[in-house]
Structure formats: C-alpha cells, structure tokens
Motif scaffolding. Structure first.
Motif, mmCIF file in Angstrom:
data_model
loop_
_atom_site.group_PDB
_atom_site.id
_atom_site.type_symbol
_atom_site.label_atom_id
_atom_site.label_comp_id
_atom_site.label_asym_id
_atom_site.label_seq_id
_atom_site.Cartn_x
_atom_site.Cartn_y
_atom_site.Cartn_z
ATOM 1 N N ALA A 24 0.835 -1.205 0.000
ATOM 2 C CA ALA A 24 0.000 0.000 0.000
ATOM 3 C C ALA A 24 0.872 1.257 0.000
ATOM 4 O O ALA A 24 0.638 2.198 -0.773
ATOM 5 C CB ALA A 24 -0.922 -0.013 1.225
ATOM 6 N N ASP A 29 2.263 1.659 -3.480
ATOM 7 C CA ASP A 29 1.280 2.034 -4.499
ATOM 8 C C ASP A 29 0.815 3.482 -4.336
ATOM 9 O O ASP A 29 0.629 4.201 -5.329
ATOM 10 C CB ASP A 29 0.079 1.081 -4.435
ATOM 11 C CG ASP A 29 0.433 -0.299 -4.978
ATOM 12 O OD1 ASP A 29 1.478 -0.424 -5.644
ATOM 13 O OD2 ASP A 29 -0.328 -1.252 -4.724
ATOM 14 N N GLU A 30 0.663 3.916 -3.089
ATOM 15 C CA GLU A 30 0.221 5.304 -2.852
ATOM 16 C C GLU A 30 1.208 6.322 -3.416
ATOM 17 O O GLU A 30 0.859 7.452 -3.712
ATOM 18 C CB GLU A 30 0.070 5.549 -1.343
ATOM 19 C CG GLU A 30 -1.188 4.924 -0.744
ATOM 20 C CD GLU A 30 -1.091 4.844 0.775
ATOM 21 O OE1 GLU A 30 -1.882 4.080 1.379
ATOM 22 O OE2 GLU A 30 -0.221 5.526 1.357
#
Lengths: 105, 105, 105, 105
Positions: free
Chosen positions: A3, A6-7
């Motif tokens: 996460a 990806d952010e």
C-alpha cells in the motif's frame, strides 16, 4: 509495504535487482551501527537508546525491503522460512552439531 | 530460530556482530542469484524453478538471521517495522513524492 | 579485468547495478569465512591455510569487481582513494580523535 | 591507511570482523547511490557530478577498508588478485564461456 508503495507510485522502481540493492543499503547501515563496538559488549550497548532505537529502525528497513521483494516475486516469505528451517534441522542434526559452528548454516 | 539455536548450543556464536556478518553472507547469496539477469526479466525468470526455489531459500535465510538478531537484542521486529513504516509515511507524503524516487526511503 | 571481460564478451553484463550486486556477493563470501570466529582469534586463525588462502581469494574477488566498476564508470580508483584519505585526514584530526572510534570514518 | 590508522590509534578497532562490517557499510552506501537508477542509464548518470564524485568517494571507502583488512591479515592483495584472475581465466576458458554469464565468476 504494498500500500505504501502504491500510494507513491513507486512500484516502477521495485524490480528485484533494485530492491536487493536497497536491502544491501539498509544492511550496510545496520553494520555501521555495530562495526566498532567490542563484540562482547554489543548486546549490552544495544540495550539502551540511542543504539537500541537505531538498531530497531535499520532492522525494520531490512525487513521492509525483504517483504517487498517477496511481494514482487510472489513468494510466501513465512512459508519459505518455515521450510528452510525444517531443512536446516535435517541437515544439522542437533546430536551431530552440538556446540560446533557449521561452516554454513 | 531460538529453539533451533538452543538445541544445537549455538547461542554462544550469536553475538550481534557475528549475526550481522551471517546476514551479509545470505544477502550476498541472494545478490548472486540475480546479478547477471537483465533487470526487466528478473521477475519473470524468478517465476519458475530453480530460481524461484533458490530465491525463496536465500530470502528465508536472510529473515532467519534478522529474526535471530532481533531475539538476541530483545527487539520486537514487527513493532519496529510498523513504527518505521508510519515514520516513512510521514517523511514521504504521497502527494509530494508521487512517482519520484526519494534519495533514501 | 578489462581484457578478461572482453575476451569472454561479458561487458554486456557489467552495468553498474549488476557489478555492485556481484561485489555484494563476494563481500558475502568474505563475511561467511569470518562470521563464527571469535573476534580476538580471527587474525591468528587467518594466519594459516585454508582460511588464509580463502580470505585472499575472496578479497581478490571483491577487488576485481571494484576495479571493474571503476573501469565501467571511468573513475580513477587510486586517485579517488588518495583524495578520500586526504579528506578523512582533515575531517578526523589525529589530535582530536586519538583512540576514539568516530561514528563514521 | 596504516599510517592514517596509527596516527589515530585506531588499530585496536581493526580486527577482521569489524573491518568487514565497515566494508559492508561502505558497500551499502555505494548500493544506495545506484539502487533506483534505471539499469541502462546508470553509466551515463554517473558520468557527471554529483553522482560521479559520490560514487568515487564510496568506492574509495570500500577500497580503503579492503586494503586495511589485507594489512591486518598480512595478505598481499595485489598478488592475490593476480593469482585469482589467472585461476578464473583457467576455470572459464574464453572459448567455452563466450557471451554467457557463468553462474559464478
């Protein structure tokens, strides 16, 4: 880590060779923390801050890149670790290797 | 790892500096698996055996020594990792670092 | 190293990231030779074969990839080393750092 | 390096395991410089400062600790390197390995 990556759209940097180099960088920082300490005082010295906090941070960084590499390679790291430990237990029977450092464990 | 170590009476070898050297050895073996692969084919090549199996084994070895070091230093590795990830999320706001490799993450 | 590389047409493998991973692999092998030795017996144990010979071989491999990387990057390694040593001599005056390990030297 | 070390009374820190950890620290810094660069642009990007200068400095640091380790172990690094290169030339005949990456060179 997935996460987090990806952010920030950082997956494009995370090919295996780049991640291993990043892992090496963090292992290097961990090594620097301990390099000049007397071997028999290292545990005690790492028992209090700032060394304790910094050792934890560098070990966290090593783990982060290792976990990220596992994700990129679609490898179940926990399963691989359990399997390897079982293999090592077979290769180095306690009765035969008690108290002796194997050349490679 | 603690049980595995105690059964073999190997704790006497596991001072922090020795464990970091052992970690370095395993990171070196991981690096050797990937060193000559074209960067953009590494994920695919590691998708099948023998590379897939060997990469898992070397990553397992890295994790084993990292976990063992955490045990010797009485550091909660999972907690350290979560804390470090939170710190990194603050240091590198997604809005500011989107798509850009920070010099150090 | 350049002649050795060209005779085998291996230059195509020798981009900087690959060479650093190869260097890491050799440093890992060097680390493995010493990891479980008592810190205060390492010099003596490395005074005779087989450890003496193997340490020399692994150090030679580290140097080989370092020299090769310098060639690929067109960096004069000897000049860089002399300059860095001069800089370190200025950063760490003998009078101020006598007998004390600097955090980073 | 020997004079630099003696002037600061640092020889007491330079047992082999500590020196290898210091070497690992410098290799880690070298790795960090290149970790996120596209593999096929690394040579060009390292052709100008600041990367050029920093790569030279980190490579100098790697060499410094390698040379210092050789001194502590009383190993002739240049001789070891020439011998190892001759051995590698025999193990990997140009005619047999042309254009193919050996698993270990």
């Amino acid at each position: 880590m997935r996460a987090f990556t990806d952010e920030r759209d950082w997956a494009k940097f995370h090919d295996p060779k780049s991640l291993i180099l990043a892992l090496v960088g963090e292992v290097g920082e961990l090594a620097e923390l301990f390099q000049w300490l007397p071997a028999d005082e290292a545990v005690q010295l790492a028992g209090t801050d700032p060394l304790r906090r910094r050792a934890g941070e560098e070990m966290a960084d090593v783990l982060a890149y290792l976990v990220r590499l596992a994700d990129v390679l679609d490898i179940d790291l926990a399963e691989a670790a359990m399997k390897k430990l079982e293999n090592s237990a077979e290769r180095f029977p306690a009765a035969d290797f008690r108290g002796e450092a194997p050349e490679k464990a």
